[in-house]
Design an enzyme around this catalytic site. Structure first.
Site, PDB file in Angstrom:
ATOM      1  CB  SER A  19      -0.905   0.015   1.228  1.00 57.61           C
ATOM      2  OG  SER A  19      -1.529   1.268   1.320  1.00 57.61           O
ATOM      3  CB  SER A  67      -2.505   4.337   2.407  1.00 55.43           C
ATOM      4  OG  SER A  67      -3.447   4.208   1.374  1.00 55.43           O
ATOM      5  CB  THR A  82      -7.597  -1.611   1.740  1.00 56.31           C
ATOM      6  OG1 THR A  82      -7.567  -1.865   0.343  1.00 56.31           O
ATOM      7  CG2 THR A  82      -6.451  -2.351   2.422  1.00 56.31           C
ATOM      8  CE  LYS A  88     -11.420  -0.611  -0.420  1.00 56.43           C
ATOM      9  NZ  LYS A  88     -11.259   0.145  -1.665  1.00 56.43           N
ATOM     10  N   GLY A 109     -16.659  -4.643 -15.565  1.00 60.52           N
ATOM     11  CA  GLY A 109     -16.431  -5.141 -14.212  1.00 60.52           C
ATOM     12  C   GLY A 109     -17.710  -5.158 -13.402  1.00 60.52           C
ATOM     13  CB  ALA A 110     -19.882  -7.072 -11.951  1.00 62.95           C
ATOM     14  NE  ARG A 156     -13.905 -13.664 -15.576  1.00 58.62           N
ATOM     15  CZ  ARG A 156     -12.776 -13.839 -14.923  1.00 58.62           C
ATOM     16  NH1 ARG A 156     -11.677 -14.172 -15.557  1.00 58.62           N
ATOM     17  NH2 ARG A 156     -12.715 -13.678 -13.615  1.00 58.62           N
ATOM     18  CE  LYS A 162     -18.396 -10.959  -9.245  1.00 57.06           C
ATOM     19  NZ  LYS A 162     -16.988 -11.433  -9.291  1.00 57.06           N
ATOM     20  CE1 TYR A 170      -1.434   2.278  -7.355  1.00 59.39           C
ATOM     21  CE2 TYR A 170      -3.828   2.330  -7.335  1.00 59.39           C
ATOM     22  CZ  TYR A 170      -2.627   2.002  -6.729  1.00 59.39           C
ATOM     23  OH  TYR A 170      -2.636   1.413  -5.492  1.00 59.39           O
TER      24      TYR A 170
HETATM   25  P1  ATR Z   1     -12.381  -5.169  -7.096  1.00 60.51           P
HETATM   26  O1  ATR Z   1     -12.861  -4.986  -5.696  1.00 60.51           O
HETATM   27  O2  ATR Z   1     -11.010  -4.593  -7.367  1.00 60.51           O
HETATM   28  O3  ATR Z   1     -13.379  -4.720  -8.103  1.00 60.51           O
HETATM   29  P2  ATR Z   1     -13.175  -7.903  -7.431  1.00 60.51           P
HETATM   30  O4  ATR Z   1     -14.393  -7.639  -6.620  1.00 60.51           O
HETATM   31  O5  ATR Z   1     -12.420  -9.175  -7.205  1.00 60.51           O
HETATM   32  O6  ATR Z   1     -12.123  -6.745  -7.269  1.00 60.51           O
HETATM   33  O7  ATR Z   1     -13.606  -7.827  -8.978  1.00 60.51           O
HETATM   34  C1  ATR Z   1     -12.720  -8.099 -10.021  1.00 60.51           C
HETATM   35  C2  ATR Z   1     -13.391  -7.788 -11.367  1.00 60.51           C
HETATM   36  O8  ATR Z   1     -12.438  -8.045 -12.408  1.00 60.51           O
HETATM   37  C3  ATR Z   1     -14.607  -8.662 -11.659  1.00 60.51           C
HETATM   38  O9  ATR Z   1     -15.507  -7.912 -12.427  1.00 60.51           O
HETATM   39  C4  ATR Z   1     -13.987  -9.787 -12.500  1.00 60.51           C
HETATM   40  O10 ATR Z   1     -14.882 -10.444 -13.371  1.00 60.51           O
HETATM   41  P3  ATR Z   1     -15.805 -11.700 -12.841  1.00 60.51           P
HETATM   42  O11 ATR Z   1     -16.825 -11.084 -11.954  1.00 60.51           O
HETATM   43  O12 ATR Z   1     -16.380 -12.276 -14.070  1.00 60.51           O
HETATM   44  O13 ATR Z   1     -14.861 -12.597 -12.111  1.00 60.51           O
HETATM   45  C5  ATR Z   1     -12.996  -8.998 -13.312  1.00 60.51           C
HETATM   46  N1  ATR Z   1     -11.929  -9.847 -13.864  1.00 60.51           N
HETATM   47  C6  ATR Z   1     -10.844 -10.337 -13.216  1.00 60.51           C
HETATM   48  N2  ATR Z   1     -10.077 -11.063 -14.061  1.00 60.51           N
HETATM   49  C7  ATR Z   1     -10.683 -11.019 -15.276  1.00 60.51           C
HETATM   50  C8  ATR Z   1     -10.375 -11.551 -16.562  1.00 60.51           C
HETATM   51  N3  ATR Z   1      -9.264 -12.259 -16.780  1.00 60.51           N
HETATM   52  N4  ATR Z   1     -11.221 -11.299 -17.588  1.00 60.51           N
HETATM   53  C9  ATR Z   1     -12.340 -10.554 -17.376  1.00 60.51           C
HETATM   54  N5  ATR Z   1     -12.685 -10.021 -16.199  1.00 60.51           N
HETATM   55  C10 ATR Z   1     -11.873 -10.239 -15.150  1.00 60.51           C
END
Ligand code: ATR
Length: 290
Positions: free
Chosen positions: A19, A21, A65, A69, A129-130, A154, A158, A230
Protein backbone atom coordinates in the site's frame (compact mmCIF):
# COMPACT_ATOMS: atom_id res chain seq x y z
CA UNK A 1 7.62 13.95 13.39
CA UNK A 2 4.91 13.43 15.94
CA UNK A 3 4.47 13.86 19.69
CA UNK A 4 2.67 11.98 22.45
CA UNK A 5 -0.40 14.04 21.58
CA UNK A 6 -0.44 12.86 17.97
CA UNK A 7 -3.65 11.73 16.29
CA UNK A 8 -3.13 8.10 15.43
CA UNK A 9 -4.60 6.69 12.22
CA UNK A 10 -3.93 3.45 10.37
CA UNK A 11 -4.65 1.09 7.53
CA UNK A 12 -6.46 -2.22 8.07
CA UNK A 13 -6.46 -4.91 5.36
CA UNK A 14 -4.76 -8.04 4.16
CA UNK A 15 -2.35 -7.91 2.42
CA UNK A 16 -1.23 -4.29 2.84
CA UNK A 17 2.54 -4.48 2.38
CA UNK A 18 2.34 -2.78 -1.03
CA UNK A 19 0.00 0.00 0.00
CA UNK A 20 1.10 3.55 -0.76
CA UNK A 21 -1.24 4.99 1.85
CA UNK A 22 1.26 5.19 4.76
CA UNK A 23 3.69 7.18 2.60
CA UNK A 24 0.96 9.40 1.25
CA UNK A 25 -0.61 10.09 4.66
CA UNK A 26 2.81 10.69 6.20
CA UNK A 27 3.60 13.40 3.66
CA UNK A 28 0.18 15.04 4.07
CA UNK A 29 0.77 15.35 7.83
CA UNK A 30 4.39 16.48 7.72
CA UNK A 31 3.82 19.03 4.94
CA UNK A 32 0.77 20.40 6.73
CA UNK A 33 2.61 20.46 10.07
CA UNK A 34 -0.09 18.37 11.69
CA UNK A 35 0.79 16.22 14.67
CA UNK A 36 -0.47 12.84 13.45
CA UNK A 37 0.82 9.40 12.56
CA UNK A 38 -0.49 6.72 10.16
CA UNK A 39 0.47 3.09 10.67
CA UNK A 40 -0.01 -0.13 8.67
CA UNK A 41 -2.15 -2.66 10.57
CA UNK A 42 -2.28 -6.03 8.80
CA UNK A 43 -5.38 -7.84 10.04
CA UNK A 44 -5.48 -11.49 9.08
CA UNK A 45 -8.65 -12.43 10.97
CA UNK A 46 -11.23 -11.23 13.46
CA UNK A 47 -11.93 -7.82 11.99
CA UNK A 48 -14.51 -7.11 14.67
CA UNK A 49 -11.99 -7.29 17.50
CA UNK A 50 -9.42 -5.41 15.47
CA UNK A 51 -11.86 -2.49 15.08
CA UNK A 52 -12.81 -2.62 18.77
CA UNK A 53 -9.12 -2.72 19.67
CA UNK A 54 -8.35 0.28 17.49
CA UNK A 55 -11.13 2.20 19.21
CA UNK A 56 -9.82 1.26 22.66
CA UNK A 57 -6.32 2.24 21.63
CA UNK A 58 -7.58 5.71 20.81
CA UNK A 59 -7.28 5.60 17.01
CA UNK A 60 -8.70 8.74 15.42
CA UNK A 61 -9.27 7.11 12.06
CA UNK A 62 -8.69 4.08 9.88
CA UNK A 63 -8.57 3.21 6.23
CA UNK A 64 -10.00 -0.16 5.39
CA UNK A 65 -8.99 -2.03 2.29
CA UNK A 66 -9.23 -5.46 0.65
CA UNK A 67 -10.86 -7.75 1.76
CA UNK A 68 -12.80 -5.84 4.43
CA UNK A 69 -14.59 -2.93 2.73
CA UNK A 70 -17.99 -4.62 3.00
CA UNK A 71 -17.57 -6.59 6.20
CA UNK A 72 -16.46 -3.59 8.22
CA UNK A 73 -19.94 -2.08 7.90
CA UNK A 74 -21.12 -4.60 10.53
CA UNK A 75 -18.80 -3.09 13.12
CA UNK A 76 -19.60 0.62 12.71
CA UNK A 77 -21.63 2.82 15.02
CA UNK A 78 -22.69 5.11 12.17
CA UNK A 79 -22.36 5.26 8.40
CA UNK A 80 -22.44 8.03 5.84
CA UNK A 81 -25.52 7.89 3.59
CA UNK A 82 -23.66 7.46 0.31
CA UNK A 83 -21.31 4.79 1.73
CA UNK A 84 -24.38 2.94 2.96
CA UNK A 85 -25.94 2.99 -0.51
CA UNK A 86 -22.75 1.70 -2.10
CA UNK A 87 -22.37 -0.96 0.59
CA UNK A 88 -18.63 -0.34 0.92
CA UNK A 89 -16.57 1.68 3.38
CA UNK A 90 -12.88 2.59 3.10
CA UNK A 91 -12.56 5.30 5.76
CA UNK A 92 -13.47 5.21 9.45
CA UNK A 93 -13.65 8.28 11.66
CA UNK A 94 -13.74 8.06 15.45
CA UNK A 95 -16.97 9.31 17.01
CA UNK A 96 -18.46 8.80 20.45
CA UNK A 97 -18.60 5.06 21.15
CA UNK A 98 -17.13 3.75 17.90
CA UNK A 99 -16.35 4.61 14.28
CA UNK A 100 -18.38 6.22 11.51
CA UNK A 101 -17.81 4.85 8.00
CA UNK A 102 -17.33 6.81 4.78
CA UNK A 103 -16.49 5.92 1.20
CA UNK A 104 -13.80 8.30 0.00
CA UNK A 105 -13.03 6.06 -3.01
CA UNK A 106 -16.11 7.42 -4.73
CA UNK A 107 -15.24 11.01 -3.74
CA UNK A 108 -11.72 10.43 -5.09
CA UNK A 109 -13.03 9.15 -8.39
CA UNK A 110 -15.44 12.07 -8.68
CA UNK A 111 -12.62 14.53 -8.08
CA UNK A 112 -10.33 12.83 -10.60
CA UNK A 113 -13.06 12.99 -13.29
CA UNK A 114 -13.57 16.66 -12.52
CA UNK A 115 -9.83 17.35 -12.78
CA UNK A 116 -9.74 15.66 -16.17
CA UNK A 117 -12.83 17.56 -17.28
CA UNK A 118 -14.76 14.35 -17.90
CA UNK A 119 -18.43 15.05 -17.34
CA UNK A 120 -20.90 12.21 -16.76
CA UNK A 121 -24.12 14.20 -16.72
CA UNK A 122 -26.43 13.05 -19.53
CA UNK A 123 -23.66 10.87 -20.92
CA UNK A 124 -23.77 7.27 -22.09
CA UNK A 125 -21.51 5.19 -19.88
CA UNK A 126 -19.97 1.74 -20.28
CA UNK A 127 -18.48 0.03 -17.22
CA UNK A 128 -16.33 -3.11 -17.42
CA UNK A 129 -16.43 -5.14 -14.21
CA UNK A 130 -18.88 -6.03 -11.47
CA UNK A 131 -16.64 -6.21 -8.39
CA UNK A 132 -16.22 -3.68 -5.61
CA UNK A 133 -14.52 -1.10 -7.81
CA UNK A 134 -17.15 -1.36 -10.55
CA UNK A 135 -19.84 -0.93 -7.94
CA UNK A 136 -18.37 2.39 -6.82
CA UNK A 137 -18.10 3.54 -10.45
CA UNK A 138 -21.70 2.52 -11.08
CA UNK A 139 -23.01 4.44 -8.07
CA UNK A 140 -21.01 7.52 -8.94
CA UNK A 141 -22.26 7.53 -12.54
CA UNK A 142 -25.87 7.20 -11.35
CA UNK A 143 -25.34 10.02 -8.84
CA UNK A 144 -23.74 12.23 -11.47
CA UNK A 145 -26.74 11.86 -13.77
CA UNK A 146 -25.56 9.51 -16.51
CA UNK A 147 -28.19 9.08 -19.23
CA UNK A 148 -27.54 5.36 -19.69
CA UNK A 149 -25.16 2.78 -18.26
CA UNK A 150 -24.06 -0.49 -19.83
CA UNK A 151 -22.45 -2.87 -17.36
CA UNK A 152 -20.19 -5.51 -18.91
CA UNK A 153 -18.74 -8.40 -16.94
CA UNK A 154 -17.25 -11.81 -17.64
CA UNK A 155 -19.77 -13.25 -15.20
CA UNK A 156 -23.13 -11.81 -16.32
CA UNK A 157 -24.89 -12.87 -13.11
CA UNK A 158 -22.68 -10.56 -11.05
CA UNK A 159 -23.45 -7.64 -13.36
CA UNK A 160 -27.20 -8.32 -13.15
CA UNK A 161 -27.00 -8.52 -9.37
CA UNK A 162 -25.36 -5.09 -9.18
CA UNK A 163 -28.16 -3.62 -11.25
CA UNK A 164 -30.87 -5.28 -9.16
CA UNK A 165 -29.33 -3.97 -5.95
CA UNK A 166 -29.31 -0.39 -7.19
CA UNK A 167 -32.04 1.74 -5.61
CA UNK A 168 -32.09 4.66 -8.01
CA UNK A 169 -33.49 3.34 -11.26
CA UNK A 170 -33.68 6.78 -12.88
CA UNK A 171 -31.24 5.73 -15.51
CA UNK A 172 -31.33 3.31 -18.43
CA UNK A 173 -29.34 0.30 -17.14
CA UNK A 174 -28.33 -2.79 -19.11
CA UNK A 175 -26.01 -5.69 -18.36
CA UNK A 176 -24.10 -7.88 -20.82
CA UNK A 177 -21.61 -10.68 -20.52
CA UNK A 178 -18.20 -9.71 -21.88
CA UNK A 179 -18.55 -12.43 -24.49
CA UNK A 180 -21.90 -11.22 -25.78
CA UNK A 181 -20.77 -7.60 -25.68
CA UNK A 182 -17.83 -8.40 -27.94
CA UNK A 183 -19.95 -10.44 -30.35
CA UNK A 184 -22.79 -7.92 -30.53
CA UNK A 185 -20.75 -4.73 -30.31
CA UNK A 186 -22.44 -2.99 -33.26
CA UNK A 187 -25.96 -3.69 -32.01
CA UNK A 188 -25.24 -2.88 -28.38
CA UNK A 189 -23.46 0.40 -29.15
CA UNK A 190 -25.42 2.33 -31.78
CA UNK A 191 -23.81 5.69 -30.87
CA UNK A 192 -20.34 7.23 -30.93
CA UNK A 193 -20.20 9.13 -27.69
CA UNK A 194 -19.66 6.71 -24.82
CA UNK A 195 -17.48 7.21 -21.73
CA UNK A 196 -15.83 3.87 -20.86
CA UNK A 197 -14.69 2.82 -17.38
CA UNK A 198 -12.32 -0.12 -16.94
CA UNK A 199 -12.96 -1.40 -13.41
CA UNK A 200 -11.55 -4.94 -13.60
CA UNK A 201 -8.05 -6.11 -12.74
CA UNK A 202 -7.33 -6.95 -16.40
CA UNK A 203 -4.15 -5.18 -17.55
CA UNK A 204 -2.80 -4.58 -14.05
CA UNK A 205 0.87 -5.31 -13.38
CA UNK A 206 2.26 -7.92 -14.04
CA UNK A 207 -0.32 -8.74 -16.75
CA UNK A 208 0.37 -5.52 -18.63
CA UNK A 209 -0.26 -7.03 -22.08
CA UNK A 210 -3.86 -7.88 -21.26
CA UNK A 211 -6.76 -5.71 -22.29
CA UNK A 212 -10.44 -6.18 -21.53
CA UNK A 213 -11.44 -5.51 -25.16
CA UNK A 214 -9.19 -5.55 -28.22
CA UNK A 215 -11.62 -4.47 -30.93
CA UNK A 216 -10.66 -1.04 -32.36
CA UNK A 217 -14.27 -0.43 -33.26
CA UNK A 218 -15.13 -0.24 -29.57
CA UNK A 219 -12.64 2.57 -28.96
CA UNK A 220 -13.83 4.46 -32.01
CA UNK A 221 -17.27 4.63 -30.41
CA UNK A 222 -15.95 6.20 -27.20
CA UNK A 223 -15.25 9.82 -26.31
CA UNK A 224 -13.01 9.08 -23.33
CA UNK A 225 -11.66 6.27 -21.18
CA UNK A 226 -11.05 5.84 -17.47
CA UNK A 227 -8.97 2.97 -16.11
CA UNK A 228 -9.03 2.57 -12.35
CA UNK A 229 -5.68 0.76 -12.51
CA UNK A 230 -2.56 2.86 -11.76
CA UNK A 231 0.19 0.25 -12.27
CA UNK A 232 1.16 0.51 -15.09
CA UNK A 233 0.39 4.22 -15.45
CA UNK A 234 -0.73 3.65 -19.04
CA UNK A 235 -2.59 0.37 -19.49
CA UNK A 236 -3.22 -1.28 -22.86
CA UNK A 237 -6.85 -0.24 -22.43
CA UNK A 238 -5.74 3.40 -22.19
CA UNK A 239 -3.40 3.06 -25.16
CA UNK A 240 -6.22 1.79 -27.34
CA UNK A 241 -7.93 5.19 -27.13
CA UNK A 242 -5.05 6.69 -29.15
CA UNK A 243 -5.37 10.48 -28.88
CA UNK A 244 -8.63 10.59 -26.97
CA UNK A 245 -8.90 11.67 -23.36
CA UNK A 246 -7.85 8.94 -20.91
CA UNK A 247 -7.05 8.83 -17.20
CA UNK A 248 -5.71 6.16 -14.88
CA UNK A 249 -6.54 5.45 -11.24
CA UNK A 250 -3.74 7.46 -9.68
CA UNK A 251 -5.79 10.56 -8.92
CA UNK A 252 -8.53 8.39 -7.46
CA UNK A 253 -5.94 6.90 -5.11
CA UNK A 254 -4.57 10.35 -4.29
CA UNK A 255 -7.91 11.99 -3.57
CA UNK A 256 -9.42 9.12 -1.61
CA UNK A 257 -6.43 9.54 0.71
CA UNK A 258 -6.72 13.32 0.74
CA UNK A 259 -10.41 13.21 1.65
CA UNK A 260 -9.70 10.69 4.43
CA UNK A 261 -6.89 12.88 5.81
CA UNK A 262 -9.23 15.89 5.83
CA UNK A 263 -11.93 13.95 7.65
CA UNK A 264 -9.50 12.89 10.39
CA UNK A 265 -7.72 16.19 10.80
CA UNK A 266 -10.59 18.58 10.11
CA UNK A 267 -8.24 20.74 8.06
CA UNK A 268 -8.27 21.33 4.28
CA UNK A 269 -5.13 20.17 2.50
CA UNK A 270 -3.19 22.83 0.58
CA UNK A 271 -3.15 22.29 -3.17
CA UNK A 272 0.64 22.39 -3.25
CA UNK A 273 0.75 19.51 -0.78
CA UNK A 274 -1.65 17.48 -2.92
CA UNK A 275 0.53 18.20 -5.98
CA UNK A 276 3.61 17.12 -4.10
CA UNK A 277 2.00 13.84 -3.09
CA UNK A 278 0.81 13.27 -6.65
CA UNK A 279 4.41 13.63 -7.87
CA UNK A 280 5.60 11.19 -5.22
CA UNK A 281 2.93 8.64 -6.20
CA UNK A 282 3.78 8.99 -9.90
CA UNK A 283 7.42 8.38 -9.13
CA UNK A 284 6.61 5.38 -6.95
CA UNK A 285 4.34 3.63 -9.45
CA UNK A 286 6.49 4.43 -12.51
CA UNK A 287 8.75 1.41 -12.33
CA UNK A 288 6.78 -0.51 -9.81
CA UNK A 289 7.35 -4.21 -9.94
CA UNK A 290 4.98 -5.29 -7.21
P1 ATR B 1 -12.38 -5.17 -7.10
O1 ATR B 1 -12.86 -4.99 -5.70
O2 ATR B 1 -11.01 -4.59 -7.37
O3 ATR B 1 -13.38 -4.72 -8.10
P2 ATR B 1 -13.17 -7.90 -7.43
O4 ATR B 1 -14.39 -7.64 -6.62
O5 ATR B 1 -12.42 -9.17 -7.20
O6 ATR B 1 -12.12 -6.75 -7.27
O7 ATR B 1 -13.61 -7.83 -8.98
C1 ATR B 1 -12.72 -8.10 -10.02
C2 ATR B 1 -13.39 -7.79 -11.37
O8 ATR B 1 -12.44 -8.04 -12.41
C3 ATR B 1 -14.61 -8.66 -11.66
O9 ATR B 1 -15.51 -7.91 -12.43
C4 ATR B 1 -13.99 -9.79 -12.50
O10 ATR B 1 -14.88 -10.44 -13.37
P3 ATR B 1 -15.81 -11.70 -12.84
O11 ATR B 1 -16.83 -11.08 -11.95
O12 ATR B 1 -16.38 -12.28 -14.07
O13 ATR B 1 -14.86 -12.60 -12.11
C5 ATR B 1 -13.00 -9.00 -13.31
N1 ATR B 1 -11.93 -9.85 -13.86
C6 ATR B 1 -10.84 -10.34 -13.22
N2 ATR B 1 -10.08 -11.06 -14.06
C7 ATR B 1 -10.68 -11.02 -15.28
C8 ATR B 1 -10.37 -11.55 -16.56
N3 ATR B 1 -9.26 -12.26 -16.78
N4 ATR B 1 -11.22 -11.30 -17.59
C9 ATR B 1 -12.34 -10.55 -17.38
N5 ATR B 1 -12.69 -10.02 -16.20
C10 ATR B 1 -11.87 -10.24 -15.15
Amino acid sequence: MFTARAKVCGLIGNPIEHSLSPLMQGIFSSEMNVDSIYVPLPVKKDLENAIKGAYLLGFKGLNVTIPYKKEVINYLIDIDESAKKIGAVNTLVRVNGGFKGYNTDILGLEKSLKNADISIKNKKVIIFGAGGAAKSVLHLCVNLGAESIILVNRDILKAKKLITELENKNVDLKAFSLEEFKLQLKNILPYNDYIAFQATSVGMYPNVDECIIEDNEFYEKCLAGVDIIYTPSKTRFMEMFLNKKVINGLDMLLYQGAFAWELWNEVKLDNEVIEKVRDMLKERVKDRKS
